[in-house]
Design a protein around this motif. Sequence first.
Motif, PDB file in Angstrom:
ATOM      1  N   PRO A 224      21.284 107.520 -49.796  1.00 21.07           N
ATOM      2  CA  PRO A 224      20.504 108.184 -49.031  1.00 21.07           C
ATOM      3  C   PRO A 224      19.022 107.689 -49.271  1.00 21.07           C
ATOM      4  CG  PRO A 224      21.209 109.621 -50.664  1.00 21.07           C
ATOM      5  CD  PRO A 224      22.034 108.369 -50.843  1.00 21.07           C
ATOM      6  N   VAL A 225      18.233 107.969 -48.209  1.00 18.26           N
ATOM      7  CA  VAL A 225      16.902 107.592 -48.369  1.00 18.26           C
ATOM      8  C   VAL A 225      15.902 109.019 -48.355  1.00 18.26           C
ATOM      9  CG1 VAL A 225      14.792 106.645 -47.189  1.00 18.26           C
ATOM     10  CG2 VAL A 225      16.901 105.471 -47.275  1.00 18.26           C
ATOM     11  N   GLY A 226      15.063 109.408 -49.274  1.00 17.15           N
ATOM     12  CA  GLY A 226      14.468 110.359 -49.306  1.00 17.15           C
ATOM     13  C   GLY A 226      13.004 110.133 -49.347  1.00 17.15           C
ATOM     14  N   VAL A 227      11.978 111.081 -49.076  1.00 16.58           N
ATOM     15  CA  VAL A 227      10.646 111.069 -49.193  1.00 16.58           C
ATOM     16  C   VAL A 227      10.119 112.455 -50.112  1.00 16.58           C
ATOM     17  CG1 VAL A 227       8.421 110.867 -47.962  1.00 16.58           C
ATOM     18  CG2 VAL A 227      10.452 109.680 -47.124  1.00 16.58           C
ATOM     19  N   ALA A 228       9.252 112.078 -50.824  1.00 15.67           N
ATOM     20  CA  ALA A 228       8.799 113.136 -51.496  1.00 15.67           C
ATOM     21  C   ALA A 228       7.137 112.995 -51.950  1.00 15.67           C
ATOM     22  CB  ALA A 228       9.393 113.461 -53.142  1.00 15.67           C
ATOM     23  N   THR A 229       6.567 114.259 -52.270  1.00 19.45           N
ATOM     24  CA  THR A 229       5.205 114.241 -52.661  1.00 19.45           C
ATOM     25  C   THR A 229       5.167 114.578 -54.127  1.00 19.45           C
ATOM     26  OG1 THR A 229       4.660 116.317 -52.038  1.00 19.45           O
ATOM     27  CG2 THR A 229       4.364 114.767 -50.469  1.00 19.45           C
ATOM     28  N   MET A 230       4.093 113.939 -55.034  1.00 23.01           N
ATOM     29  CA  MET A 230       4.445 114.334 -56.299  1.00 23.01           C
ATOM     30  C   MET A 230       2.667 114.582 -56.729  1.00 23.01           C
ATOM     31  SD  MET A 230       6.739 111.107 -58.017  1.00 23.01           S
ATOM     32  CE  MET A 230       6.677 111.737 -59.505  1.00 23.01           C
TER      33      MET A 230
END
Length: 135
Positions: free
Chosen positions: A28-34
């Motif tokens: 799965p491809v995911g995107v997040a902010t950190m």
Amino acid sequence: MRATGTFTVKAFVPTELTPDPAVSTGLPVGVATMEKSFEGEVAGRSATLFTSAFDQATGVGTYVAMESFEGSLHDRDGAFNFVHSATTSGSDRTAEFFTIVPSSGTGELAGISGAGGMAVDADGTHRIWFDYQLS
């Protein structure tokens, strides 16, 4: 010049952003902010856009991150962008890439260029270093 420091992740927030059109792959491809906080010769904070194709169960995958850093290197204040990526088979880091984005520096870090790296110690301490030049 080399500036070294340690960092902690203050926030990791997955987003609802998904690739369009949807393409089914083995991971799965995911995107997040950190948000990160830095101490040492590298002192300050960063905001990160983090993308990955990763299997939580096995720890296998690859990430690509674009960071906007604000703070100081060797007591020179400013901001700049850097990008990094790595691949893991669960217990290692390979295919690492790390570079400072050209023309992104501000303040006393205007004209910054170079590279760097990251490592995680056995005790979980996250380390970062920048090998940089100022023009």
